[in-house]
Design a protein around this motif. Structure first.
Motif, PDB file in Angstrom:
ATOM      1  N   ALA A  49     -10.674  -6.059  -2.984  1.00 20.26           N
ATOM      2  CA  ALA A  49     -10.567  -5.046  -4.036  1.00 20.26           C
ATOM      3  C   ALA A  49     -11.944  -4.474  -4.310  1.00 20.26           C
ATOM      4  O   ALA A  49     -12.936  -5.206  -4.366  1.00 20.26           O
ATOM      5  CB  ALA A  49      -9.985  -5.654  -5.316  1.00 20.26           C
TER       6      ALA A  49
ATOM      7  N   GLY B  75      -6.892  -3.296  -3.595  1.00 19.88           N
ATOM      8  CA  GLY B  75      -6.779  -2.504  -4.808  1.00 19.88           C
ATOM      9  C   GLY B  75      -8.112  -2.201  -5.444  1.00 19.88           C
ATOM     10  O   GLY B  75      -9.166  -2.264  -4.800  1.00 19.88           O
TER      11      GLY B  75
ATOM     12  N   ALA C 184      -8.311   5.382  -9.333  1.00 18.30           N
ATOM     13  CA  ALA C 184      -7.251   4.492  -8.866  1.00 18.30           C
ATOM     14  C   ALA C 184      -5.943   5.239  -8.693  1.00 18.30           C
ATOM     15  O   ALA C 184      -5.133   4.892  -7.818  1.00 18.30           O
ATOM     16  CB  ALA C 184      -7.068   3.338  -9.856  1.00 18.30           C
TER      17      ALA C 184
ATOM     18  N   LYS D  47       0.832  -1.175   0.000  1.00 17.97           N
ATOM     19  CA  LYS D  47       0.000   0.000   0.000  1.00 17.97           C
ATOM     20  C   LYS D  47       0.880   1.243   0.000  1.00 17.97           C
ATOM     21  O   LYS D  47       1.843   1.349   0.743  1.00 17.97           O
ATOM     22  CB  LYS D  47      -0.894  -0.003   1.232  1.00 17.97           C
TER      23      LYS D  47
ATOM     24  N   PHE E  11      -2.494  -1.592  -6.637  1.00 20.16           N
ATOM     25  CA  PHE E  11      -3.092  -2.517  -7.606  1.00 20.16           C
ATOM     26  C   PHE E  11      -4.223  -1.782  -8.314  1.00 20.16           C
ATOM     27  O   PHE E  11      -5.248  -1.456  -7.709  1.00 20.16           O
ATOM     28  CB  PHE E  11      -3.615  -3.769  -6.892  1.00 20.16           C
ATOM     29  N   ARG E  12      -4.038  -1.530  -9.611  1.00 21.14           N
ATOM     30  CA  ARG E  12      -5.003  -0.744 -10.397  1.00 21.14           C
ATOM     31  C   ARG E  12      -5.296  -1.536 -11.680  1.00 21.14           C
ATOM     32  O   ARG E  12      -4.438  -1.626 -12.567  1.00 21.14           O
ATOM     33  CB  ARG E  12      -4.421   0.629 -10.746  1.00 21.14           C
TER      34      ARG E  12
ATOM     35  N   LEU F 214      -3.286   3.901  -5.259  1.00 19.68           N
ATOM     36  CA  LEU F 214      -3.374   2.479  -4.931  1.00 19.68           C
ATOM     37  C   LEU F 214      -2.331   1.701  -5.719  1.00 19.68           C
ATOM     38  O   LEU F 214      -2.035   2.037  -6.862  1.00 19.68           O
ATOM     39  CB  LEU F 214      -4.770   1.937  -5.269  1.00 19.68           C
TER      40      LEU F 214
END
Length: 519
Positions: free
Chosen positions: A419, A443, A468, A2, A166-167, A164
């Motif tokens: 997510a 994410g 994101a 993160k 994880f996008r 973030l």
């Protein structure tokens, strides 16, 4: 990991207002997503040469950064490409102005461009890529010539980093989707700074091991998959395969009543529940076939760190064998077995959330929940390293802007990585991304389903990439979206498109045959 960067509200405000030279037209910055409010100043009234006379100095510890940038500049700009040089130490600890302005995080970057030169600073190749995509969208052709004779950048300072880590975008490969459309969607996602794309084959993956598992003449061939994976890897976006391992076993949209296997090959009926919507999970052959397909797809995708198992919108069992065992035990054993298989291959399993929430539970009123009392127990029994992809679409009110999502908090409290997954609920995207960040979620996944063309597709990419990344979408004139048009055009140039169908966001300006029939 993160990434967190706290900034004062004053600085956040300044970053959006301090677009020098554009005070009369603050929406003239053609860039998506707009940088996170760390620092962004731009002045096209004091342009900087961005052509063969210019040198871009790169401060980055990655030995791949300078070669990557030089190669892509050559691809994008040809003989007019700026030169690329390593600046100072590759350790990144040079004390240079640009390096000092790099925010926290592995993907962060800083750019400065003025009369003294153009500089990029980043901690990784990923940061250099994002910097390059920012500059590429902002660079325009020199003015006053018949043909392009080099480009110019606004004088600018950017310090930027993602909200973030994880996008992702979720893309569906339907029989109606041409490979060029899929490539375009992947390239555009990378340009807009998504770093993952989940690819769901709706009966289009050409399995060598189970060639019955697709429609005739599938276009998602091994060669095409490996080509797209290589393109994505180069551009900084990892492709993740998906198999619907529980519900949606038809490999077709439910509203069509098509079945990619049983419509044409009824001999495989024992692998599915009567009617074909679910896999028959009491049949040991089902687990064997799915493991074969998972291994084959995972290899073709280059063994990425994730594998999506689907598992949404399943129906209660009607199969007499499935009804002999308590269904929660059967489903848990099925999903756990596949998740463990994925884990043994060095990847982490992902599933949709909805079957883990009971339909009648008052806690989830107004939120997506399709499970039964039986399947809802999976929230207590599934392995806690399975990533829960919580899709919340604000059904009935797509304009709603919620600020919290108790379903996501529920899964996080249960110990799962979670997510947030929006669709066309554009006003909710930024609050959803902020909420995921606040609760320490995994994410953000923008689902697109059957929208790889049209205005909805544009809005999905624009709002989701901004959310994101950590910003909002600036207002645009209603006539022509020049920022998105620029991004589409750049992707088309990279693909060297020559077909009318591969331009713009619609295949046709008027429906086929309409002009002949009405004139």
């Amino acid at each position: 990991m993160k990434i967190v960067c706290r900034l004062s509200s004053v600085l956040c405000l300044v970053s959006f207002l301090a677009v020098a030279g554009n005070e009369a037209n603050p929406d003239a910055v053609e860039l998506a997503p707009i940088p996170v409010p760390v620092e962004f100043t731009s002045n096209m009234d004091a342009p900087v040469a961005f052509d063969a006379t210019a040198t871009v100095t790169v401060e980055c510890p990655s030995p791949d950064a300078v070669p990557w940038l030089a190669r892509h500049f050559a691809d994008w700009y040809g003989a007019q490409a700026p030169k690329v040089a390593a600046g100072g130490s590759r350790s990144g600890a040079t004390g240079a102005d640009a390096q000092e302005r790099v925010p926290p995080g592995d993907e962060a970057y800083a750019i400065s461009a003025d009369a003294s030169g153009i500089r990029i600073a980043a901690r990784s190749l990923a940061g250099v890529r994002w910097a390059a995509y920012t500059m590429r969208q902002l660079a325009i052709a020199k003015r006053g010539t018949f043909r392009t004779e080099g480009r110019i950048l606004p004088s600018l300072k950017v310090s930027d980093r993602p909200h973030l880590a994880f996008r992702a975008v979720h893309l569906c490969w339907f029989p109606e989707v041409r490979p060029a459309q899929m490539e375009r969607a992947i390239r555009l996602a990378a340009l807009l700074k998504f770093n993952y794309a989940i690819i769901e084959p709706w009966g289009m993956y050409a399995s060598a091991k189970h060639p019955w598992w697709h429609w005739p003449n599938p276009t998602m061939t091994k060669e095409e998959v490996r080509r797209l994976v290589a393109i994505g890897r180069d551009l900084g976006i990892t492709l993740v395969p998906q198999i619907n391992a529980y519900g949606h076993a038809t490999s077709s949209r439910g509203c069509t009543i098509k079945h990619a296997m049983l419509d044409l090959q009824p001999q495989y009926e024992p692998l599915f529940e009567p009617g074909g919507w679910n896999w028959c999970i009491s049949n040991p052959e089902t687990q064997r076939v799915l493991r074969d397909l998972i291994a084959e797809m995972h290899d073709d995708f280059g063994r990425p760190p994730f594998f999506h198992l689907g598992c949404d919108e399943a129906q209660p069992p009607s199969c007499p064998e499935c009804r002999k065992t308590p269904y929660a035990e059967l489903v848990c054993k099925h999903i756990t077995g596949l998740a463990d298989f994925v884990k043994a291959r060095g990847a982490q399993a992902m599933i949709w959330h909805d079957m883990l929430l009971e339909r009648g539970d008052p806690r989830w009123k107004g939120y997506v929940h399709h499970g039964t009392k039986t399947t809802a127990t999976l929230a207590d029994t599934l392995p806690k390293d399975v990533i829960i992809c919580d899709w919340q679409y604000s059904y009935g009110n797509m304009k709603e802007a919620r600020k919290d999502w108790p379903t996501m908090a529920y899964f996080k409290e249960k110990g799962f990585p979670v997510a947030g997954c929006p669709w066309m609920n554009f006003n909710a995207m930024k609050p959803m991304a902020d909420y995921i960040s606040k609760i320490g979620g995994f994410g953000f996944i923008e689902t697109t389903w059957h929208h790889l063309r049209g205005s909805d597709w544009i809005q999905m990419y624009k709002f989701a990439s901004a959310a994101a990344w950590g910003t909002t979408v600036p207002p645009r004139p209603p006539m022509y979206d020049t920022a998105f048009g620029t991004a589409l055009r750049l992707v088309g140039h990279d693909m060297k498109v020559t077909d009318y169908l591969d331009t713009g966001h619609l295949n046709y300006q008027v429906p086929p045959g309409w002009w002949v029939d009405n004139n």
